[in-house]
Structures are given as structure tokens and as C-alpha cells.
Design an enzyme around this catalytic site. Structure first.
Site, PDB file in Angstrom:
ATOM      1  N   GLY A  50      16.513  -2.538 -23.514  1.00  0.00           N
ATOM      2  CA  GLY A  50      15.859  -3.707 -24.096  1.00  0.00           C
ATOM      3  C   GLY A  50      16.583  -4.968 -23.681  1.00  0.00           C
ATOM      4  O   GLY A  50      17.278  -4.991 -22.664  1.00  0.00           O
ATOM      5  N   ASN A  51      16.428  -6.025 -24.464  1.00  0.00           N
ATOM      6  CA  ASN A  51      17.175  -7.248 -24.176  1.00  0.00           C
ATOM      7  C   ASN A  51      17.474  -7.974 -25.482  1.00  0.00           C
ATOM      8  O   ASN A  51      17.091  -7.512 -26.547  1.00  0.00           O
ATOM      9  CB  ASN A  51      16.416  -8.123 -23.186  1.00  0.00           C
ATOM     10  CG  ASN A  51      15.107  -8.594 -23.770  1.00  0.00           C
ATOM     11  OD1 ASN A  51      15.068  -9.244 -24.799  1.00  0.00           O
ATOM     12  ND2 ASN A  51      14.014  -8.225 -23.117  1.00  0.00           N
TER      13      ASN A  51
END
Ligand code: C5P
Length: 197
Positions: free
Chosen positions: A5-6
Site C-alpha cells: 500500500g502507501n
């Protein structure tokens, strides 16, 4: 159990959805995995993967006046999803990533393209040049750029500042709470929609 993810919080997109609703728009918010409450009166569709986000966005397009792409969509996704937890073995691990579809560019080229297609651009240098390049390359009407190299202009905080570019114009939205920045952006979009009529 594990995913790539981020650090985007989703706050800017949620603030934009809330501001649009408060201004009287009917809003569908397609949200990635964020922990934020749904703004009142907004229809929310939750997704986890870029491909699911694309599908949900394209399904919601017909009849929309505007698409605002504020999500920090992954550019690459794991080629494989495993049904079980990946057990450790060996000293290194290589995961093959494959390019995801560009949702924003697909919306801009879609038969049900809304009148106004707006992208976001997080840049660390040459803000205007990179943002304008994205505007042309992705076939957008407007792009809202923020300089994430500056403190308090970015992913996780509550504040932001935007420089918005379109073919023959520019408008700067002053640094402040994402709620106010979202309101100013929506006002600009309403003005641009009116100017297009
Ligand atoms: O090219 P870049 O990823 O920096 O462009 C950012 C814009 O493109 C954002 O509006 C983002 O939501 C959108 N985007 C997208 N699908 C992707 C990657 C980015 O819609 N796969």
C-alpha cells in the site's frame, strides 16, 4: 494478511466528497482501504485493489458531471495473490509487480466521460511542468498539484495547498485545512463547469 500500500490517508478525497455534497452535488465516493468516516449524504463504495477501484469508478460514471481522481492509486500491483500466508524461507524474496491500469486516463478516454475530469499530482520538483505534462498526457480538464516536498503539504496531514492548472489558466489555493482547500477547489470546479456552458 499482507499487502502493498502507501501512506496516503485519503483525507483530501474525503474532504472533496464532503465539500461537493455540501454544495448540493450528488456524490459517489470510491474509497481505497482508509480509516475515515463516510461524509454525510455521500454514497460510498469500498475497494481494496486498483483493478477493483477502476471497475467501481467506471460503473459509477454514467450521468456524472465531474470525476475527481484524488486517490493515490498504486502504479504496480503484485502479479499473484496468495490464498494463504506466505511462509518465510530463504534470505531474500522477490515479488513480481505488474503495471496497473491508469484509472484517471481511462475515465478521460471513456465513452461516458464526465464534462470535467480532474486529476491530482503530487510532485517534489518542477510542479507546473510535471502537472501540465500530466494534464495533456492523461487528457484531463484540470489538475490539482501539490508540492509534497514541503512540510504540511501532503499525504498524511490535515493541511494542504494546491496549484490548479488547466489549458489556459492557473489558480493557487492557499495553504490551510484540507476541508477549506477542498471547498475552494470545488468552487473553482463549479466556475469552470459554468465557463464551459
Ligand atoms: O501519474 P500520476 O500517478 O502521478 O498521476 C496522479 C493522478 O492519476 C491522480 O489523480 C491519481 O488518482 C491518478 N491515478 C489513477 N490510476 C493510477 C495511477 C494514478 O487514476 N493507476
Amino acid at each position: 494478511m499482507r499487502f502493498i500500500g502507501n501512506r496516503s490517508s485519503g483525507k483530501m478525497g474525503f474532504a472533496v466528497a464532503d465539500a461537493a455534497r455540501r454544495m448540493g452535488a450528488e456524490v459517489t465516493l470510491v474509497a481505497g482501504p482508509v480509516s475515515l468516516p463516510t461524509p454525510p449524504g455521500v454514497t460510498r463504495v469500498d475497494v481494496r485493489r486498483a483493478a477493483q477501484m477502476r471497475e467501481a469508478v467506471l460503473a459509477a460514471l454514467p450521468g456524472m458531471d465531474a470525476y475527481i481522481g484524488a486517490a493515490a492509486v498504486a502504479d504496480y500491483a503484485p502479479a499473484e495473490t496468495l490464498p494463504q500466508k506466505l511462509k518465510k524461507s530463504g534470505e531474500s524474496l522477490a515479488i513480481t509487480l505488474v503495471r496497473t491500469a491508469d484509472i484517471l486516463a481511462d475515465v478521460a478516454a471513456h465513452a461516458a466521460r464526465p464534462r470535467l475530469v480532474v486529476g491530482f499530482a503530487a510532485e517534489t520538483q518542477d510542479l507546473e511542468a510535471y502537472a501540465r505534462d500530466k494534464l495533456h498526457r492523461k487528457g484531463l480538464d484540470l489538475i490539482a498539484a501539490n508540492d509534497v516536498s514541503r512540510a504540511g503539504h501532503g499525504f498524511e496531514g490535515d493541511d494542504n495547498a494546491l496549484s490548479v492548472f488547466w489549458r489556459d489558466g492557473r489558480h493557487d489555493i492557499a495553504h490551510g485545512p484540507k476541508t477549506r482547500v477542498a471547498r475552494d477547489l470545488l468552487q473553482l470546479l463549479a466556475d469552470r463547469l459554468e465557463a464551459m456552458e
